[in-house]
Design a protein around this motif. Sequence first.
Motif, PDB file in Angstrom:
ATOM      1  N   ASP A   9       0.815  -1.221   0.000  1.00 59.96           N
ATOM      2  CA  ASP A   9       0.000   0.000   0.000  1.00 59.96           C
ATOM      3  C   ASP A   9       0.846   1.267   0.000  1.00 59.96           C
ATOM      4  O   ASP A   9       0.551   2.222  -0.726  1.00 59.96           O
ATOM      5  CB  ASP A   9      -0.939   0.019   1.211  1.00 59.96           C
ATOM      6  CG  ASP A   9      -1.993  -1.075   1.143  1.00 59.96           C
ATOM      7  OD1 ASP A   9      -2.192  -1.640   0.051  1.00 59.96           O
ATOM      8  OD2 ASP A   9      -2.619  -1.351   2.180  1.00 59.96           O
ATOM      9  N   SER A  10       1.898   1.297   0.811  1.00 63.24           N
ATOM     10  CA  SER A  10       2.704   2.509   0.930  1.00 63.24           C
ATOM     11  C   SER A  10       3.451   2.809  -0.371  1.00 63.24           C
ATOM     12  O   SER A  10       3.523   3.970  -0.812  1.00 63.24           O
ATOM     13  CB  SER A  10       3.688   2.390   2.099  1.00 63.24           C
ATOM     14  OG  SER A  10       4.563   1.289   1.926  1.00 63.24           O
ATOM     15  N   ARG A  12       2.553   1.767  -3.399  1.00 62.94           N
ATOM     16  CA  ARG A  12       1.547   2.112  -4.413  1.00 62.94           C
ATOM     17  C   ARG A  12       1.097   3.565  -4.272  1.00 62.94           C
ATOM     18  O   ARG A  12       0.993   4.300  -5.266  1.00 62.94           O
ATOM     19  CB  ARG A  12       0.351   1.168  -4.316  1.00 62.94           C
ATOM     20  CG  ARG A  12      -0.670   1.354  -5.433  1.00 62.94           C
ATOM     21  CD  ARG A  12      -1.762   0.298  -5.371  1.00 62.94           C
ATOM     22  NE  ARG A  12      -2.589   0.407  -4.185  1.00 62.94           N
ATOM     23  CZ  ARG A  12      -2.557  -0.432  -3.167  1.00 62.94           C
ATOM     24  NH1 ARG A  12      -1.723  -1.462  -3.168  1.00 62.94           N
ATOM     25  NH2 ARG A  12      -3.351  -0.269  -2.120  1.00 62.94           N
ATOM     26  N   GLU A  13       0.854   3.998  -3.035  1.00 62.24           N
ATOM     27  CA  GLU A  13       0.430   5.378  -2.823  1.00 62.24           C
ATOM     28  C   GLU A  13       1.527   6.369  -3.195  1.00 62.24           C
ATOM     29  O   GLU A  13       1.249   7.442  -3.745  1.00 62.24           O
ATOM     30  CB  GLU A  13       0.008   5.570  -1.367  1.00 62.24           C
ATOM     31  CG  GLU A  13      -1.284   4.867  -0.985  1.00 62.24           C
ATOM     32  CD  GLU A  13      -2.440   5.245  -1.898  1.00 62.24           C
ATOM     33  OE1 GLU A  13      -2.621   6.449  -2.146  1.00 62.24           O
ATOM     34  OE2 GLU A  13      -3.146   4.330  -2.381  1.00 62.24           O
ATOM     35  N   TYR A  17       1.194   9.245  -6.002  1.00 65.13           N
ATOM     36  CA  TYR A  17       1.496  10.641  -5.638  1.00 65.13           C
ATOM     37  C   TYR A  17       2.525  11.228  -6.598  1.00 65.13           C
ATOM     38  O   TYR A  17       2.377  12.360  -7.089  1.00 65.13           O
ATOM     39  CB  TYR A  17       2.007  10.703  -4.203  1.00 65.13           C
ATOM     40  CG  TYR A  17       2.449  12.088  -3.785  1.00 65.13           C
ATOM     41  CD1 TYR A  17       1.519  13.024  -3.340  1.00 65.13           C
ATOM     42  CD2 TYR A  17       3.792  12.454  -3.862  1.00 65.13           C
ATOM     43  CE1 TYR A  17       1.918  14.311  -2.974  1.00 65.13           C
ATOM     44  CE2 TYR A  17       4.205  13.737  -3.495  1.00 65.13           C
ATOM     45  CZ  TYR A  17       3.263  14.654  -3.046  1.00 65.13           C
ATOM     46  OH  TYR A  17       3.665  15.922  -2.703  1.00 65.13           O
TER      47      TYR A  17
END
Length: 231
Positions: A9-10, A12-13, A17
């Motif tokens: 998740d981190s 991918r975010e 961004y």
Amino acid sequence: MIYCVEDDDSIRELMLYTLKASGFEGRGFSDAGELWQALEEAKSGRVPMPRLVMLDIMLPGEDGISILQKLRANAATARVPVIMATAKGTEYDKVKGLDLGADDYLAKPFGMMEMVSRIKAVLRRSEPKEAERTLFFGGVVIDLLQHTVTIDGKPVDMPLKEFELLKLFMENPGMAFSRDKLLSRIWDTDYMGESRTVDVHISSLRTRLGAWGSAIKTVRSVGYRLEVPHA
């Protein structure tokens, strides 16, 4: 639109961004199921197809290599550029991905600016040059980058299969295509529908093209061709 398939998740975010900060639109997916669902929406014409897919090899469930094979085997996604993300030192995965049609690879961990640079480079290689980005006959214009159709200067919403039929005809003016050939080129090669499917879509396409629809001629005992009007 850049698709990012990454289960962390981190990461991918951070990818999304960075893409947004670099002027790109992005969508993130944690596994193959989410990706396939999004592509079905895109193939139906409800949302644009991705310009490029960032694809991690190590994913839960279906892995990136399997996803890549399916992307390349499907007519709707066969030409979508793919950059594979591989674990550092896994040369086998890198070579296998490139052999299966990946356009580039990034070894993890990679910097976000390197990712953006690789994306831009792949897009420059894969997308049509300015002179090749449009197809037209009469008052019908296809923009290959924007995936849009205008008729006599007015934008027209067009389902994906009709768009692909029109694009194929406009890329090959005067060429006759059998119904079987159209089924294999526009639909999946293992599509089990009857040739009536082609006739229905051609009829709908002619109607959508209005006065220009008559340029799609029926070739008796063969199929269809686009007869481009002379200037």
